[in-house]
Design a protein around this motif. Structure first.
Motif, PDB file in Angstrom:
ATOM      1  N   VAL A 124       2.488 -42.516  19.307  1.00  0.00           N
ATOM      2  CA  VAL A 124       1.176 -42.641  18.650  1.00  0.00           C
ATOM      3  C   VAL A 124       0.248 -43.448  19.552  1.00  0.00           C
ATOM      4  O   VAL A 124       0.708 -44.249  20.366  1.00  0.00           O
ATOM      5  N   ALA A 125      -1.044 -43.244  19.402  1.00  0.00           N
ATOM      6  CA  ALA A 125      -2.016 -43.964  20.230  1.00  0.00           C
ATOM      7  C   ALA A 125      -2.112 -45.432  19.822  1.00  0.00           C
ATOM      8  O   ALA A 125      -2.179 -46.316  20.664  1.00  0.00           O
ATOM      9  N   THR A 126      -2.146 -45.694  18.519  1.00  0.00           N
ATOM     10  CA  THR A 126      -2.233 -47.061  18.005  1.00  0.00           C
ATOM     11  C   THR A 126      -1.389 -47.171  16.748  1.00  0.00           C
ATOM     12  O   THR A 126      -1.059 -46.174  16.120  1.00  0.00           O
ATOM     13  N   LYS A 127      -1.082 -48.394  16.398  1.00  0.00           N
ATOM     14  CA  LYS A 127      -0.287 -48.634  15.189  1.00  0.00           C
ATOM     15  C   LYS A 127      -1.059 -49.568  14.273  1.00  0.00           C
ATOM     16  O   LYS A 127      -1.529 -50.613  14.699  1.00  0.00           O
ATOM     17  N   ARG A 128      -1.208 -49.142  13.031  1.00  0.00           N
ATOM     18  CA  ARG A 128      -1.851 -50.005  12.036  1.00  0.00           C
ATOM     19  C   ARG A 128      -0.899 -51.121  11.650  1.00  0.00           C
ATOM     20  O   ARG A 128       0.287 -50.898  11.463  1.00  0.00           O
TER      21      ARG A 128
ATOM     22  N   LEU B 177       5.920 -46.055  19.704  1.00  0.00           N
ATOM     23  CA  LEU B 177       6.637 -45.095  18.874  1.00  0.00           C
ATOM     24  C   LEU B 177       6.604 -45.546  17.419  1.00  0.00           C
ATOM     25  O   LEU B 177       6.847 -46.716  17.117  1.00  0.00           O
ATOM     26  N   VAL B 178       6.291 -44.615  16.535  1.00  0.00           N
ATOM     27  CA  VAL B 178       6.341 -44.841  15.094  1.00  0.00           C
ATOM     28  C   VAL B 178       7.067 -43.643  14.503  1.00  0.00           C
ATOM     29  O   VAL B 178       6.676 -42.500  14.739  1.00  0.00           O
ATOM     30  N   ASP B 179       8.124 -43.900  13.772  1.00  0.00           N
ATOM     31  CA  ASP B 179       8.948 -42.837  13.195  1.00  0.00           C
ATOM     32  C   ASP B 179       9.413 -41.851  14.258  1.00  0.00           C
ATOM     33  O   ASP B 179       9.458 -40.642  14.039  1.00  0.00           O
ATOM     34  N   GLY B 180       9.730 -42.368  15.452  1.00  0.00           N
ATOM     35  CA  GLY B 180      10.280 -41.545  16.519  1.00  0.00           C
ATOM     36  C   GLY B 180       9.274 -40.709  17.282  1.00  0.00           C
ATOM     37  O   GLY B 180       9.649 -39.897  18.118  1.00  0.00           O
ATOM     38  N   ALA B 181       7.972 -40.881  17.029  1.00  0.00           N
ATOM     39  CA  ALA B 181       6.945 -40.100  17.714  1.00  0.00           C
ATOM     40  C   ALA B 181       5.942 -41.031  18.399  1.00  0.00           C
ATOM     41  O   ALA B 181       5.664 -42.129  17.912  1.00  0.00           O
TER      42      ALA B 181
ATOM     43  N   LEU C  55      12.909 -41.258  23.332  1.00  0.00           N
ATOM     44  CA  LEU C  55      12.608 -40.047  22.561  1.00  0.00           C
ATOM     45  C   LEU C  55      13.878 -39.243  22.283  1.00  0.00           C
ATOM     46  O   LEU C  55      14.056 -38.721  21.184  1.00  0.00           O
ATOM     47  N   GLU C  56      14.768 -39.164  23.262  1.00  0.00           N
ATOM     48  CA  GLU C  56      16.047 -38.463  23.064  1.00  0.00           C
ATOM     49  C   GLU C  56      16.880 -39.126  21.973  1.00  0.00           C
ATOM     50  O   GLU C  56      17.520 -38.446  21.177  1.00  0.00           O
ATOM     51  N   ARG C  57      16.895 -40.450  21.963  1.00  0.00           N
ATOM     52  CA  ARG C  57      17.673 -41.200  20.958  1.00  0.00           C
ATOM     53  C   ARG C  57      17.000 -41.208  19.598  1.00  0.00           C
ATOM     54  O   ARG C  57      17.614 -41.563  18.595  1.00  0.00           O
ATOM     55  N   GLY C  58      15.715 -40.883  19.571  1.00  0.00           N
ATOM     56  CA  GLY C  58      14.969 -40.929  18.314  1.00  0.00           C
ATOM     57  C   GLY C  58      14.701 -42.354  17.863  1.00  0.00           C
ATOM     58  O   GLY C  58      14.789 -42.661  16.672  1.00  0.00           O
ATOM     59  N   GLU C  59      14.341 -43.219  18.822  1.00  0.00           N
ATOM     60  CA  GLU C  59      14.025 -44.612  18.467  1.00  0.00           C
ATOM     61  C   GLU C  59      12.957 -44.611  17.382  1.00  0.00           C
ATOM     62  O   GLU C  59      11.938 -43.950  17.516  1.00  0.00           O
ATOM     63  N   PRO C  60      13.144 -45.344  16.303  1.00  0.00           N
ATOM     64  CA  PRO C  60      12.210 -45.294  15.185  1.00  0.00           C
ATOM     65  C   PRO C  60      10.885 -46.013  15.430  1.00  0.00           C
ATOM     66  O   PRO C  60       9.866 -45.622  14.882  1.00  0.00           O
ATOM     67  N   HIS C  61      10.883 -47.077  16.249  1.00  0.00           N
ATOM     68  CA  HIS C  61       9.649 -47.827  16.475  1.00  0.00           C
ATOM     69  C   HIS C  61       9.766 -48.697  17.706  1.00  0.00           C
ATOM     70  O   HIS C  61      10.848 -48.849  18.267  1.00  0.00           O
ATOM     71  N   GLY C  62       8.635 -49.233  18.135  1.00  0.00           N
ATOM     72  CA  GLY C  62       8.599 -50.127  19.290  1.00  0.00           C
ATOM     73  C   GLY C  62       7.800 -49.534  20.431  1.00  0.00           C
ATOM     74  O   GLY C  62       7.288 -48.427  20.344  1.00  0.00           O
ATOM     75  N   VAL C  63       7.695 -50.311  21.507  1.00  0.00           N
ATOM     76  CA  VAL C  63       7.052 -49.824  22.728  1.00  0.00           C
ATOM     77  C   VAL C  63       8.153 -49.449  23.694  1.00  0.00           C
ATOM     78  O   VAL C  63       9.020 -50.255  24.024  1.00  0.00           O
ATOM     79  N   TRP C  64       8.132 -48.222  24.125  1.00  0.00           N
ATOM     80  CA  TRP C  64       9.126 -47.676  25.050  1.00  0.00           C
ATOM     81  C   TRP C  64       8.391 -46.943  26.158  1.00  0.00           C
ATOM     82  O   TRP C  64       7.584 -46.060  25.890  1.00  0.00           O
TER      83      TRP C  64
ATOM     84  N   ASP D  99       6.694 -55.818  17.826  1.00  0.00           N
ATOM     85  CA  ASP D  99       5.767 -56.516  16.947  1.00  0.00           C
ATOM     86  C   ASP D  99       5.106 -55.518  15.995  1.00  0.00           C
ATOM     87  O   ASP D  99       5.137 -54.313  16.213  1.00  0.00           O
ATOM     88  N   THR D 100       4.493 -56.018  14.942  1.00  0.00           N
ATOM     89  CA  THR D 100       3.835 -55.142  13.975  1.00  0.00           C
ATOM     90  C   THR D 100       2.326 -55.085  14.173  1.00  0.00           C
ATOM     91  O   THR D 100       1.651 -54.322  13.493  1.00  0.00           O
ATOM     92  N   TYR D 101       1.791 -55.875  15.089  1.00  0.00           N
ATOM     93  CA  TYR D 101       0.345 -55.930  15.288  1.00  0.00           C
ATOM     94  C   TYR D 101      -0.068 -55.343  16.628  1.00  0.00           C
ATOM     95  O   TYR D 101       0.668 -55.407  17.602  1.00  0.00           O
ATOM     96  N   GLY D 102      -1.274 -54.830  16.672  1.00  0.00           N
ATOM     97  CA  GLY D 102      -1.799 -54.138  17.837  1.00  0.00           C
ATOM     98  C   GLY D 102      -1.896 -54.956  19.105  1.00  0.00           C
ATOM     99  O   GLY D 102      -1.612 -54.469  20.186  1.00  0.00           O
ATOM    100  N   ARG D 103      -2.323 -56.217  19.019  1.00  0.00           N
ATOM    101  CA  ARG D 103      -2.509 -57.021  20.233  1.00  0.00           C
ATOM    102  C   ARG D 103      -1.214 -57.212  20.996  1.00  0.00           C
ATOM    103  O   ARG D 103      -1.188 -57.089  22.216  1.00  0.00           O
TER     104      ARG D 103
END
Length: 76
Positions: free
Chosen positions: A62-66, A56-60, A42-51, A15-19
């Motif tokens: 992050v604490a939260t996503k705008r 993950l945002v841009d493969g890294a 992380l090994e695959r370099g997944e670009p986004h999502g919850v894993w 999803d694109t929203y925080g909740r």
């Protein structure tokens, strides 16, 4: 064997929203594959999502996503 949380409600994990992402992270908390999931994403370099309970945002991790909208006036 019951389905893993990400198999029951996969839309929450991308999803694109925080909740929804917060709910996905909560669902990951009880998953027996949590550590393996995050490591492999992380090994695959997944670009986004919850894993593995992390966002993950841009493969890294992050604490939260705008969500989508206006950019910040001041750089973070």
């Amino acid at each position: 064997m019951s389905a893993l949380p990400c198999q029951r409600r996969p839309e929450l994990f991308f999803d694109t929203y925080g909740r929804a992402l917060d709910l996905a992270k909560q669902l990951c908390a009880s998953c027996p594959l949590r550590a393996q999931c995050l490591s492999e994403a992380l090994e695959r370099g997944e670009p986004h999502g919850v894993w593995g309970g992390e966002i993950l945002v841009d493969g890294a991790v992050v604490a939260t996503k705008r969500g989508p909208g206006r950019p910040r006036k001041v750089a973070a």
